[in-house]
Design a protein around this motif. Structure first.
Motif, PDB file in Angstrom:
ATOM      1  N   VAL A  39     -55.196 -38.107 -64.116  1.00 57.43           N
ATOM      2  CA  VAL A  39     -55.214 -38.244 -65.558  1.00 57.43           C
ATOM      3  C   VAL A  39     -54.169 -37.055 -66.158  1.00 57.43           C
ATOM      4  O   VAL A  39     -54.563 -35.927 -65.811  1.00 57.43           O
ATOM      5  CB  VAL A  39     -56.640 -38.181 -66.097  1.00 57.43           C
ATOM      6  CG1 VAL A  39     -56.411 -38.064 -67.609  1.00 57.43           C
ATOM      7  CG2 VAL A  39     -57.401 -39.482 -65.837  1.00 57.43           C
ATOM      8  N   LEU A  40     -53.337 -37.370 -66.929  1.00 52.11           N
ATOM      9  CA  LEU A  40     -52.500 -36.045 -67.498  1.00 52.11           C
ATOM     10  C   LEU A  40     -52.492 -36.503 -69.090  1.00 52.11           C
ATOM     11  O   LEU A  40     -51.754 -37.319 -69.358  1.00 52.11           O
ATOM     12  CB  LEU A  40     -51.242 -36.077 -67.034  1.00 52.11           C
ATOM     13  CG  LEU A  40     -51.066 -35.738 -65.461  1.00 52.11           C
ATOM     14  CD1 LEU A  40     -50.804 -36.733 -64.430  1.00 52.11           C
ATOM     15  CD2 LEU A  40     -49.928 -34.743 -65.152  1.00 52.11           C
ATOM     16  N   SER A  41     -53.419 -35.493 -69.756  1.00 54.23           N
ATOM     17  CA  SER A  41     -53.350 -35.485 -71.086  1.00 54.23           C
ATOM     18  C   SER A  41     -52.982 -34.205 -71.632  1.00 54.23           C
ATOM     19  O   SER A  41     -53.636 -33.122 -71.246  1.00 54.23           O
ATOM     20  CB  SER A  41     -54.470 -36.216 -71.535  1.00 54.23           C
ATOM     21  OG  SER A  41     -55.159 -37.412 -71.141  1.00 54.23           O
ATOM     22  N   HIS A  85     -44.281 -43.358 -61.937  1.00 53.70           N
ATOM     23  CA  HIS A  85     -43.386 -42.278 -61.585  1.00 53.70           C
ATOM     24  C   HIS A  85     -43.726 -41.244 -62.550  1.00 53.70           C
ATOM     25  O   HIS A  85     -43.304 -41.330 -63.556  1.00 53.70           O
ATOM     26  CB  HIS A  85     -41.942 -42.656 -61.224  1.00 53.70           C
ATOM     27  CG  HIS A  85     -41.781 -43.968 -60.220  1.00 53.70           C
ATOM     28  ND1 HIS A  85     -42.136 -43.698 -58.908  1.00 53.70           N
ATOM     29  CD2 HIS A  85     -41.237 -44.834 -60.830  1.00 53.70           C
ATOM     30  CE1 HIS A  85     -41.663 -44.891 -58.418  1.00 53.70           C
ATOM     31  NE2 HIS A  85     -41.249 -45.643 -59.522  1.00 53.70           N
ATOM     32  N   CYS A  86     -44.347 -40.406 -62.066  1.00 57.36           N
ATOM     33  CA  CYS A  86     -44.671 -39.121 -62.994  1.00 57.36           C
ATOM     34  C   CYS A  86     -43.735 -38.059 -62.644  1.00 57.36           C
ATOM     35  O   CYS A  86     -43.310 -37.586 -61.525  1.00 57.36           O
ATOM     36  CB  CYS A  86     -46.205 -38.691 -62.878  1.00 57.36           C
ATOM     37  SG  CYS A  86     -46.649 -37.155 -63.755  1.00 57.36           S
ATOM     38  N   VAL A  87     -43.481 -37.468 -63.753  1.00 57.64           N
ATOM     39  CA  VAL A  87     -42.463 -36.302 -63.758  1.00 57.64           C
ATOM     40  C   VAL A  87     -42.885 -35.131 -62.807  1.00 57.64           C
ATOM     41  O   VAL A  87     -42.191 -34.412 -62.267  1.00 57.64           O
ATOM     42  CB  VAL A  87     -41.853 -35.758 -65.008  1.00 57.64           C
ATOM     43  CG1 VAL A  87     -43.095 -34.898 -65.945  1.00 57.64           C
ATOM     44  CG2 VAL A  87     -40.429 -34.832 -65.015  1.00 57.64           C
ATOM     45  N   THR A  88     -44.203 -34.992 -62.730  1.00 56.53           N
ATOM     46  CA  THR A  88     -44.781 -33.984 -62.002  1.00 56.53           C
ATOM     47  C   THR A  88     -44.841 -34.350 -60.338  1.00 56.53           C
ATOM     48  O   THR A  88     -45.511 -33.622 -59.726  1.00 56.53           O
ATOM     49  CB  THR A  88     -46.519 -33.915 -62.364  1.00 56.53           C
ATOM     50  OG1 THR A  88     -47.156 -34.801 -61.988  1.00 56.53           O
ATOM     51  CG2 THR A  88     -46.237 -33.109 -63.661  1.00 56.53           C
ATOM     52  N   LEU A 166     -43.513 -41.381 -66.389  1.00 54.98           N
ATOM     53  CA  LEU A 166     -44.821 -41.752 -67.093  1.00 54.98           C
ATOM     54  C   LEU A 166     -44.851 -41.218 -68.470  1.00 54.98           C
ATOM     55  O   LEU A 166     -45.866 -41.683 -69.269  1.00 54.98           O
ATOM     56  CB  LEU A 166     -45.956 -41.596 -66.057  1.00 54.98           C
ATOM     57  CG  LEU A 166     -47.178 -42.426 -66.037  1.00 54.98           C
ATOM     58  CD1 LEU A 166     -46.973 -43.855 -66.426  1.00 54.98           C
ATOM     59  CD2 LEU A 166     -47.993 -42.311 -65.202  1.00 54.98           C
ATOM     60  N   TRP A 167     -44.675 -40.014 -68.769  1.00 57.98           N
ATOM     61  CA  TRP A 167     -44.658 -39.447 -70.112  1.00 57.98           C
ATOM     62  C   TRP A 167     -44.581 -40.302 -71.094  1.00 57.98           C
ATOM     63  O   TRP A 167     -44.720 -40.120 -72.335  1.00 57.98           O
ATOM     64  CB  TRP A 167     -44.222 -37.930 -70.100  1.00 57.98           C
ATOM     65  CG  TRP A 167     -42.883 -37.798 -70.616  1.00 57.98           C
ATOM     66  CD1 TRP A 167     -42.342 -38.057 -71.869  1.00 57.98           C
ATOM     67  CD2 TRP A 167     -41.697 -37.452 -69.644  1.00 57.98           C
ATOM     68  NE1 TRP A 167     -41.078 -37.667 -72.069  1.00 57.98           N
ATOM     69  CE2 TRP A 167     -40.330 -37.429 -70.969  1.00 57.98           C
ATOM     70  CE3 TRP A 167     -41.309 -37.384 -68.536  1.00 57.98           C
ATOM     71  CZ2 TRP A 167     -39.345 -37.238 -70.421  1.00 57.98           C
ATOM     72  CZ3 TRP A 167     -40.061 -37.285 -68.114  1.00 57.98           C
ATOM     73  CH2 TRP A 167     -38.812 -36.868 -68.820  1.00 57.98           C
ATOM     74  N   LYS A 168     -43.284 -41.064 -70.981  1.00 58.33           N
ATOM     75  CA  LYS A 168     -43.002 -42.046 -71.901  1.00 58.33           C
ATOM     76  C   LYS A 168     -43.996 -43.241 -72.329  1.00 58.33           C
ATOM     77  O   LYS A 168     -43.747 -43.877 -73.313  1.00 58.33           O
ATOM     78  CB  LYS A 168     -41.393 -42.731 -71.475  1.00 58.33           C
ATOM     79  CG  LYS A 168     -40.424 -41.830 -71.092  1.00 58.33           C
ATOM     80  CD  LYS A 168     -39.688 -41.165 -72.397  1.00 58.33           C
ATOM     81  CE  LYS A 168     -38.490 -40.620 -71.943  1.00 58.33           C
ATOM     82  NZ  LYS A 168     -37.980 -39.812 -73.377  1.00 58.33           N
TER      83      LYS A 168
HETATM   84 MO    MO Z   1     -46.407 -36.633 -66.835  1.00 58.10          MO
END
Ligand code: MO
Ligand code: MTE
Length: 206
Positions: A39-41, A85-88, A166-168
């Motif tokens: 979970v990234l918020s 795909h997450c940038v992290t 995924l931040w998009k």
């Molecule tokens: Mo992210």
């Protein structure tokens, strides 16, 4: 758009086998595979009741289109299986979602705008080219793994644009504003790439 060169992920309507593609073929550069669903918020999880949920598209001329929960669910529903795909650097293969194609939502919207700003309950924003919302590559999803989408992952409904980092994919999505000029969203203002293609490793705007 160069994105058109890659085939769109095909919506899965039946006969899904659960087979996964080989990681070597499906893993963008600099990513690793995880089975977890992190979970990234950037802030607290906003609680939005289905009855209060609204989604709007506002065009460059200021005209707007609105959908409430029932209006959204009157549209043709799609099931999609996609990789995230997450940038992290984590990637998660073969995730199952259900929801509504942005192609359907944008069908009746008259626009020649090239840029979109996505807004969320809670104030998060992210920008992307309108082209990335079209072509069967973007959805408003409210189902994950056969269940209603968990609030921490964006429920009642989030944007899903799996061909971009995924931040998009804005959680708790509330609307999209269309414009002829490019403006930057929350992470993009902080230095993340305005496009965010994981296959080109567009992580940061340098
Ligand atoms: Mo992210
Ligand atoms: N509204 C909102 N959407 C958001 C975020 C956020 O902080 N707020 N984080 C983004 C980021 S950086 C990522 S990696 C994914 C994470 O989605 P997940 O928490 O479902 O894994 O949501 C994206 N969408």
């Amino acid at each position: 758009m160069d994105d058109e060169q890659r085939p769109a992920p095909s919506p899965v309507t039946r006969g899904f086998t659960g087979r996964r593609r080989a990681p070597a073929a499906a893993l963008p550069p600099g990513q690793y595979v995880t089975e977890e669903f992190p979970v990234l918020s950037a802030g607290p999880t906003p609680r939005v009741e289905q009855d209060d949920w609204r989604f709007s598209v506002t065009t460059e001329t200021g005209s707007s289109h609105h959908w409430d929960w029932n209006g959204l669910h009157a549209l043709p529903r799609e099931r999609v299986e996609v990789d995230l795909h997450c940038v992290t650097r984590w990637s998660k293969f073969g995730t199952h979602w259900s929801g509504y194609s942005l192609d359907t939502l944008l069908e009746r919207v008259e626009t020649t705008a090239a840029y979109a700003m996505v807004h969320s309950y809670g104030g998060y924003t992210t920008n992307l080219p309108v082209a990335d919302l079209r072509g069967g590559r973007a959805w408003i999803v409210d189902g994950y793994d056969g269940r209603p989408l968990d609030p921490v992952h964006g429920g009642p409904a989030r944007l899903l644009v799996p061909h971009l980092y995924l931040w998009k994919s804005a959680k708790w999505v509330s609307g999209i504003t269309l414009s002829h000029t490019e403006e930057l969203g929350f992470w993009e203002r902080a230095g993340y790439h305005p496009a965010g293609d994981p296959w080109r490793e567009e992580r940061y705007a340098l």
